[in-house]
Design a protein around this motif. Structure first.
Motif, mmCIF file in Angstrom:
data_model
loop_
_atom_site.group_PDB
_atom_site.id
_atom_site.type_symbol
_atom_site.label_atom_id
_atom_site.label_comp_id
_atom_site.label_asym_id
_atom_site.label_seq_id
_atom_site.Cartn_x
_atom_site.Cartn_y
_atom_site.Cartn_z
ATOM 1 N N ILE A 196 0.876 -1.176 0.000
ATOM 2 C CA ILE A 196 0.000 0.000 0.000
ATOM 3 C C ILE A 196 0.912 1.225 0.000
ATOM 4 C CG2 ILE A 196 -1.740 1.264 1.329
ATOM 5 C CD1 ILE A 196 -2.573 -1.501 2.502
ATOM 6 N N VAL A 197 0.568 2.207 -0.821
ATOM 7 C CA VAL A 197 1.447 3.362 -1.029
ATOM 8 C C VAL A 197 0.821 4.622 -0.425
ATOM 9 C CG1 VAL A 197 2.658 4.722 -2.780
ATOM 10 C CG2 VAL A 197 2.193 2.295 -3.197
ATOM 11 N N GLY A 198 1.596 5.385 0.309
ATOM 12 C CA GLY A 198 1.133 6.666 0.844
ATOM 13 C C GLY A 198 1.238 7.739 -0.227
ATOM 14 N N VAL A 199 0.149 8.470 -0.431
ATOM 15 C CA VAL A 199 0.093 9.435 -1.532
ATOM 16 C C VAL A 199 -0.226 10.842 -1.008
ATOM 17 C CG1 VAL A 199 -1.113 10.052 -3.659
ATOM 18 C CG2 VAL A 199 -0.582 7.661 -3.186
ATOM 19 N N GLY A 200 0.589 11.798 -1.429
ATOM 20 C CA GLY A 200 0.435 13.186 -0.997
ATOM 21 C C GLY A 200 -0.561 13.967 -1.828
#
Ligand code: 5RP
Length: 218
Positions: free
Chosen positions: A23-27
């Protein structure tokens, strides 16, 4: 190259930091938007994303990328986001897009913060960009007076309500010599939700878009 082309270059370069199956953290912001475009190209290789704003969530969902509630996950390998300013110590000012609180929460959870920015965001001393502070509406005047005591000139960001229902004060004329101390001082004011100073938790990697290519700082 235009500034937007530099933002696009770092947005796509950040794909190198995404591990398949995670899972990727996205700004949030125009640079992060390029990263979302890039992420969409490998969407079948990732489990999904956590998002720092309603705007990024809408864009992710538009690509069919599953957006997890942060409370559903207990580990996040990377968070990729832009910055309004970044100094040589990898400390940043963020919040130009008013998403600073959710950005700071996800950055705290992530093992690595990958900052993507065009070279115009690099500074020796933070503070030329007005420092955003998210404030509970009833505390606006009080917090503004306290920010003046700390040496700044707060300005109410008109017609902006954050995703959390609060207001933003942008603090001008600060020369931030000690980001960690100022971050703690502003965060300690009653009514402040978050200051957009990422001093204690800076970036781990910075991908800087320059005319000669993407420069990696770590
Ligand atoms: C949003 C942010 C953004 O990362 C910051 O404002 C940079 O934006 P952009 O990539 O559009 O230059 O902190 O709250």
């Amino acid at each position: 190259m235009t500034q937007d082309e530099l933002k696009k270059a770092v947005g796509w370069a950040a794909l190198d930091y995404v591990t398949p199956g995670t899972i990727v953290g996205v700004g949030t912001g125009s640079t992060a938007a390029h990263f979302i475009d890039a992420l969409a190209s490998i969407k079948h290789q990732i489990e999904g994303a956590v998002s720092s704003s309603e705007a990024s969530t809408a864009k992710l969902k538009g690509y069919g990328i599953h957006v997890f509630d942060l409370n559903e996950i207990d580990q996040l390998a990377v968070y990729v986001d832009g910055a309004d300013e970044i100094n040589g110590q990898m400390q940043m000012i963020k919040g130009g897009g008013a998403a600073l609180t959710r950005e700071k929460i996800i950055a705290a959870v992530a093992d690595r913060f990958i900052c993507i920015a065009d070279a115009s965001k690099q500074v020796d001393v933070l503070g030329r960009f007005p420092l955003p502070v998210e404030v509970i509406p009833m505390a606006r005047s009080y917090v503004a007076r306290e920010l003046v005591k700390l040496g700044g000139q707060p300005e109410y960001r008109q017609n902006v309500v954050t995703d959390n229902g609060n207001i933003i004060l942008d603090v001008h004329n600060l020369k931030i010599i000690d980001p960690i101390r100022l971050e703690a001082a502003i965060n300690a004011l009653p009514g402040v939700v978050t200051v957009g100073l990422f001093g204690a938790r800076g970036a781990d990697v910075a991908l800087i878009g320059t005319a000669t290519g993407v420069q990696t700082i770590q």
